[in-house]
Design an enzyme around this catalytic site. Sequence first.
Site, PDB file in Angstrom:
ATOM      1  N   SER A 118       0.821  -1.213   0.000  1.00 39.06           N
ATOM      2  CA  SER A 118       0.000   0.000   0.000  1.00 39.06           C
ATOM      3  C   SER A 118       0.848   1.253   0.000  1.00 39.06           C
ATOM      4  CB  SER A 118      -0.861  -0.016   1.257  1.00 39.06           C
ATOM      5  OG  SER A 118      -1.483   1.229   1.445  1.00 39.06           O
ATOM      6  N   TYR A 142      -1.974   0.268   9.873  1.00 35.64           N
ATOM      7  CA  TYR A 142      -2.215  -0.409   8.602  1.00 35.64           C
ATOM      8  C   TYR A 142      -0.965  -0.327   7.714  1.00 35.64           C
ATOM      9  CZ  TYR A 142      -3.942  -1.212   3.900  1.00 35.64           C
ATOM     10  OH  TYR A 142      -4.092  -1.681   2.624  1.00 35.64           O
ATOM     11  N   LYS A 146       1.830  -3.286   6.479  1.00 34.96           N
ATOM     12  CA  LYS A 146       2.164  -3.560   5.067  1.00 34.96           C
ATOM     13  C   LYS A 146       3.680  -3.469   4.849  1.00 34.96           C
ATOM     14  CE  LYS A 146      -1.855  -4.372   3.241  1.00 34.96           C
ATOM     15  NZ  LYS A 146      -2.167  -5.618   2.541  1.00 34.96           N
TER      16      LYS A 146
HETATM   17  N1  UFG Z   1     -12.901  10.928   2.963  1.00 34.37           N
HETATM   18  C1  UFG Z   1     -13.845  11.887   3.306  1.00 34.37           C
HETATM   19  N2  UFG Z   1     -15.110  11.473   3.573  1.00 34.37           N
HETATM   20  C2  UFG Z   1     -15.484  10.173   3.538  1.00 34.37           C
HETATM   21  C3  UFG Z   1     -14.501   9.192   3.186  1.00 34.37           C
HETATM   22  C4  UFG Z   1     -13.224   9.617   2.915  1.00 34.37           C
HETATM   23  O1  UFG Z   1     -13.553  13.087   3.358  1.00 34.37           O
HETATM   24  O2  UFG Z   1     -16.650   9.878   3.831  1.00 34.37           O
HETATM   25  C5  UFG Z   1     -11.532  11.363   2.667  1.00 34.37           C
HETATM   26  C6  UFG Z   1     -10.487  10.791   3.628  1.00 34.37           C
HETATM   27  O3  UFG Z   1     -10.407  11.572   4.799  1.00 34.37           O
HETATM   28  C7  UFG Z   1      -9.247  10.824   2.776  1.00 34.37           C
HETATM   29  C8  UFG Z   1      -9.765  10.599   1.342  1.00 34.37           C
HETATM   30  O4  UFG Z   1     -11.165  10.862   1.404  1.00 34.37           O
HETATM   31  O5  UFG Z   1      -8.681  12.093   2.830  1.00 34.37           O
HETATM   32  C9  UFG Z   1      -9.579   9.164   0.877  1.00 34.37           C
HETATM   33  O6  UFG Z   1     -10.066   8.298   1.896  1.00 34.37           O
HETATM   34  P1  UFG Z   1     -10.350   6.748   1.636  1.00 34.37           P
HETATM   35  O7  UFG Z   1     -10.883   6.189   2.906  1.00 34.37           O
HETATM   36  O8  UFG Z   1     -11.169   6.578   0.405  1.00 34.37           O
HETATM   37  O9  UFG Z   1      -8.928   6.152   1.315  1.00 34.37           O
HETATM   38  P2  UFG Z   1      -7.548   6.286   2.127  1.00 34.37           P
HETATM   39  O10 UFG Z   1      -6.714   7.280   1.368  1.00 34.37           O
HETATM   40  O11 UFG Z   1      -7.726   6.519   3.555  1.00 34.37           O
HETATM   41  O12 UFG Z   1      -6.972   4.818   2.054  1.00 34.37           O
HETATM   42  C10 UFG Z   1      -6.899   4.099   0.876  1.00 34.37           C
HETATM   43  C11 UFG Z   1      -7.037   2.631   1.224  1.00 34.37           C
HETATM   44  C12 UFG Z   1      -5.873   2.180   2.014  1.00 34.37           C
HETATM   45  C13 UFG Z   1      -4.575   2.570   1.359  1.00 34.37           C
HETATM   46  C14 UFG Z   1      -4.564   4.021   1.002  1.00 34.37           C
HETATM   47  C15 UFG Z   1      -3.321   4.320   0.228  1.00 34.37           C
HETATM   48  O13 UFG Z   1      -8.209   2.419   1.981  1.00 34.37           O
HETATM   49  O14 UFG Z   1      -5.949   0.789   2.115  1.00 34.37           O
HETATM   50  O15 UFG Z   1      -5.704   4.326   0.231  1.00 34.37           O
HETATM   51  O16 UFG Z   1      -3.415   5.516  -0.430  1.00 34.37           O
HETATM   52  F1  UFG Z   1      -3.554   2.351   2.193  1.00 34.37           F
END
Ligand code: UFG
Length: 348
Positions: A118, A142, A146
């Site tokens: 990741s 997490y 990884k």
């Molecule tokens: N976000 C919001 N509102 C929501 C959901 C997400 O504002 O309802 C924001 C989060 O705060 C973040 C962005 O959207 O800033 C992306 O969030 P995601 O949960 O879609 O994805 P993440 O970037 O947290 O994580 C994903 C995968 C992980 C991986 C990561 C690597 O879930 O497994 O990408 O970039 F490690």
Amino acid sequence: MNRVLVTGAAGYIGSHLSAQLVAAGRRVVALDDLSAGRRATLPATLAFVEGDIADRDLVAQIIREHRIDALVHLAAHVQVAESVARPGKYHRNNVLGALNLLQACIDGGVTRAVFSSSAAVYGAPTRSPVAETAPTIPINPYGAGKLFVEWMLRDLAGATMAGRAPLRFVALRYFNVAGARAGGGLGQVAAPGKATHLIKVACEAATGARPGMEVFGADYPTADGTCVRDFIHVDDLAAAHIGALDYLANGGGNATLNCGYGRGHSVRDVIACVKAVSGADFPVTVAARRPGDPPELVADNAALRRAFDWTPQHDDLEAICRSAYQWECQLAERAQPSQRSPAAARAG
Ligand code: UFG
């Protein structure tokens, strides 16, 4: 011909990969504990074993019976925020489970492994796009898990044993995986109210499956104040795994490769895009930052493009959001077949 063991095959990425492998005529054995995945997402012709990656006897038996020669290890808990709240759960499955699995594979003579790593291994990188050579300083359990498995792979691959071919591996560092199979039928599934991934959450808001959504933080040091991510379509990511298997089968050496398109989109960009493709306007409120979120994660993907013949087919945020929205409409339709929502009708 390769016989591939795919762990986590019934999950979101695993189901898309399994469909591609089967379509390409590859022999696949799926191992999944069905804690998050669903058996029904897998092709009926595929050999399926329900079980735990940490069960060394089970893995040894699968390798023997199916004469496995390559592993694709996808099974893992995947929610960053949950990993902050419950690190033990993450390290037990994602790290200890992986060690048991890898040891059973090595003992069983498997010499090729593709691992789903990741972008979370980078933590909050100071350069964007981020290359594989950047410092790895994870900021949540997490990402730490990884990275630890990447190190285990490196160490296990480096330990040559007399009379045995050494393990070779490709670690694919996923950026933000999103979207759903273009023809329909496969996509990301979550229990009602449990989805956390941005595009899925926005699509649920667009279908009316949730009343609205929150933006977690609008005070980041980015152009519009919201986090920036590199969204890769799940089918392009699945194709990278097949590239990795072929690369290893052709004698390729150990490699750690970013999987993203090399372009960032902000949380606000994504929400606007989902609103545009769905034609639905839903309430969006700004909330506090979510623990463990780095401001910007965008891939430098030059190494991936060099290593395999990988040409993205879906490098378009609008197409990603549209496919995710259409899938969400299918789910809404299945949940309430008699009440076809206006959103589902618009998606066709
Ligand atoms: N976000 C919001 N509102 C929501 C959901 C997400 O504002 O309802 C924001 C989060 O705060 C973040 C962005 O959207 O800033 C992306 O969030 P995601 O949960 O879609 O994805 P993440 O970037 O947290 O994580 C994903 C995968 C992980 C991986 C990561 C690597 O879930 O497994 O990408 O970039 F490690």
